[in-house]
Motif scaffolding. Structure first.
Motif, short mmCIF file in Angstrom:
data_model
loop_
_atom_site.label_atom_id
_atom_site.label_comp_id
_atom_site.label_asym_id
_atom_site.label_seq_id
_atom_site.Cartn_x
_atom_site.Cartn_y
_atom_site.Cartn_z
N GLY A 45 0.82 -1.21 0.00
CA GLY A 45 0.00 0.00 0.00
C GLY A 45 0.86 1.26 0.00
N PHE A 46 0.21 2.38 0.37
CA PHE A 46 0.86 3.69 0.28
C PHE A 46 2.24 3.72 0.93
N ARG A 47 2.43 2.94 2.01
CA ARG A 47 3.68 3.05 2.76
C ARG A 47 4.88 2.54 1.96
N GLY A 48 4.67 1.64 1.01
CA GLY A 48 5.78 1.10 0.23
C GLY A 48 6.86 0.53 1.13
N LEU A 49 6.48 -0.43 1.94
CA LEU A 49 7.35 -0.96 3.01
C LEU A 49 8.74 -1.34 2.51
N MET B 83 4.04 8.86 -8.77
CA MET B 83 4.48 7.47 -8.97
C MET B 83 5.88 7.25 -8.40
N ARG B 84 6.11 5.99 -8.06
CA ARG B 84 7.43 5.60 -7.58
C ARG B 84 8.43 5.76 -8.74
N ARG B 85 9.57 6.37 -8.48
CA ARG B 85 10.53 6.58 -9.58
C ARG B 85 10.95 5.25 -10.21
N ILE C 200 3.74 -3.23 -6.70
CA ILE C 200 2.48 -3.32 -7.44
C ILE C 200 1.36 -2.74 -6.57
N GLY C 201 0.43 -2.02 -7.20
CA GLY C 201 -0.66 -1.42 -6.43
C GLY C 201 -0.24 -0.08 -5.87
N LEU C 202 -0.83 0.29 -4.76
CA LEU C 202 -0.59 1.62 -4.19
C LEU C 202 0.88 1.82 -3.83
N ALA C 203 1.62 0.74 -3.60
CA ALA C 203 3.05 0.87 -3.31
C ALA C 203 3.81 1.42 -4.52
N SER C 204 3.22 1.31 -5.71
CA SER C 204 3.93 1.77 -6.91
C SER C 204 3.50 3.18 -7.32
#
Ligand code: FAD
Length: 503
Positions: free
Chosen positions: A223-227, A324-326, A336-340
């Motif tokens: 998710g948003f946190r991109g662990l 977006m994630r660089r 994939i998903g909100l992590a991206s």
């Protein structure tokens, strides 16, 4: 380079992204890899995300899902498009429907004859030439009947609305039946390789319980946190708030009301917009807004004042940052998903982006060598899809003529990406839209939004004039009447679900 196959895949997160990834990989990899999903009940999921686009049918087909069962399990409904209210000017509405418009005749596309006749005041609104738009307005639905040959009924593009939590649960059952192992628990940190060919790669995630889960490939669906991708690997985030300034949402379900509409509705408010997504058991609603222009209390009051039925809970706040994630793939982690990244759900594209990420992962599936060329291509393709969708969403904001609120005036005045300016200039000149490479939104999507929000070409394609106007008008009128007749014989949306998707 080491070309030995990987063995252990660890998916971090069990939201829509995590379980879609697990379901797809467990289907495609045919039991040759060990797949584990780690999720935390305590953290939970975003739990919204209920509207999709037709590409979801392809995803469900790869998994082998039965449509009626899927609709039943997820309390789903069918979706023929999105109705936009108040986006051009206050009081205006238009439908962005799926599938094609009209029926081509002769040299240039159908819409070019429509442009020519519209300018002469001899054409009806664009949506009247399309089965999906007119069926949506009449609350009718049926899937395509390809056996009907040339009839509009042979070509009905559609997607679904569904309860995302039920979808994740459904996919979890499917994934577990295909060998995926699930671990419940909160990850406290990840450990990285210190030396060797892949120094810096993640080698394990460690749960608060102390359990260590090792892997070769990690899929970050946290998710948003991109662990992993952000908190551990610091892949970086590209912020697009200057183009898409909404940064908060309030979500609230309400009682479902009749009729059951086969479309999503997006209503623009003073500093954002409200979604309305009809499910079988409830209607999903949410207000996406810009906190610089409206307070949380006002946003909640606006949302609650515009529900069709009694609210079933208090509005739930969600904060986000658009961008977006660089690098969505960095080292041995694929986000994939909100992590991206995140794009607001104005055109229901997040679940599609999950699907696209999974498809790209399969296309560039790594071995132990983690080829830098493959990783670079994955990231290039990911950026391409994000940026093209971003432009389409910005178009909705930028192309408004509202003079009632500073938020809308700022959106109309803002500088937009050059790629979007090019699209608008091309359209303004001769009504042309060019779909580059395999970008998601086709010509027909752009035309509907641009026309719906009052951008008209200065003139139609010069070759549209080669067909006698009276002949063109006759053709358009025939299409319009056939569409109207076809809609008449279609079943009601709620009736179709009751007949075909009930237990
Ligand atoms: P999440 O749902 O946040 O899941 C994250 C997972 O990671 C959870 O299982 C959590 O427990 C786990 N996790 C996190 N940290 C840890 C940890 N430390 N240890 C263990 N587990 C951990 N999309 C659409 O396509 N259509 C829509 O209409 C739509 N509407 C939306 C409206 C809003 C307001 C928002 C914010 C999003 C919307 N989306 C929509 C997007 C959609 O909700 C998401 O794309 C989708 O739900 C995927 O979320 P996710 O699985 O990436 O993340």
């Amino acid at each position: 380079m080491n070309h030995a196959p990987l063995k252990d895949i660890v998916i971090v997160g069990g939201g829509t992204a995590g379980w879609m990834t697990a379901a797809a990989l467990s289907t495609v990899l045919r039991g040759q890899y060990r797949i584990r999903v780690v999720e935390s009940d305590e953290i939970g999921t975003v739990g919204v995300g209920e509207a999709t686009i037709p590409q979801i049918q392809r995803f469900n087909a790869v998994l082998g899902l039965n449509e009626a069962e899927f609709v039943r399990e997820t309390q789903g409904t069918f979706k023929l498009g999105i109705e936009f209210v108040n986006w051009g000017r206050l009081g205006e509405r238009y439908m962005h429907g799926f599938g094609r418009l009209g029926q081509d005749v002769w040299t240039v596309p159908f819409d070019q004859y429509w442009h020519r006749l519209r300018a002469q005041g001899r054409a009806h609104p664009l949506e009247q030439y399309s089965i999906t738009r007119m069926a949506a307005k009449a609350n009718k639905f049926m899937p395509a009947r390809p056996d009907l040959g040339n009839s509009p009924l042979a070509d009905i593009a559609y997607a679904y609305h569904f309860d995302a939590s039920l979808y994740a649960r459904y996919l979890r059952r499917l994934s577990e039946s295909r060998g995926v192992q699930r671990t419940e628990g909160r990850i406290s940190h990840a450990t990285r390789r210190g030396e060797g060919a892949h120094a810096g790669h993640i080698d394990a995630v460690v749960l608060e319980s102390g359990e260590r889960i090792a892997g070769d490939l990690f899929i970050d669906c946290s998710g948003f946190r991109g662990l992993l991708i952000e908190q551990t690997l610091q892949a970086g985030f590209e912020d697009w708030t200057h183009w898409l300034p909404c940064d908060r949402a309030l979500a609230v379900p309400c009682e479902s009301v009749s009729p059951l509409t086969p479309y999503t509705r997006s209503t623009a408010h003073r500093a954002g917009w409200q979604w309305r997504i009809p499910l079988q058991h409830r209607t999903g609603n949410g207000h996406v807004y810009c906190s610089q222009h409206i307070s949380d209390d006002e946003a909640a009051a606006t949302l609650l004042a515009n529900l069709d039925g009694r609210p079933l809970a208090d509005p739930r706040p969600i904060r986000f940052r658009t961008g977006m994630r660089r690098l969505a793939w960095h080292e041995n982690v694929v986000a994939i998903g909100l992590a991206s990244g995140f794009l607001e759900p104005l055109e229901s594209t997040s679940i599609y982006l999950i699907q696209q990420g999974i498809q790209q992962l399969i296309d560039f599936f790594p071995d132990r060598g983690f080829s830098p060329a493959d990783v670079a291509e994955f990231n290039r393709a990911n950026r391409f899809h994000y940026e093209r969708i971003r432009d389409f969403i910005i178009l909705h904001y930028h192309l408004n003529q509202r003079d009632d609120a500073p938020f809308w005036q700022a959106c109309a005045a803002m500088a937009v990406p050059e790629t979007l300016t090019e699209k608008m200039d091309l359209y303004r000149s001769r009504g042309r839209v060019v779909r580059r490479d395999n970008e998601l939104f086709a010509e027909v999507g752009w035309i509907q939004v641009m026309e719906g929000q009052n951008l008209h070409p200065e003139a139609a394609h010069p070759l549209a004039g080669l067909l006698d106007d009276a002949v063109a008008q006759e053709h358009l009128e025939r299409v319009r009447q056939v569409v109207a007749k076809c809609v008449e014989v279609m079943p009601g949306h709620a009736d179709y679900i009751a007949q075909h998707c009930a237990a």
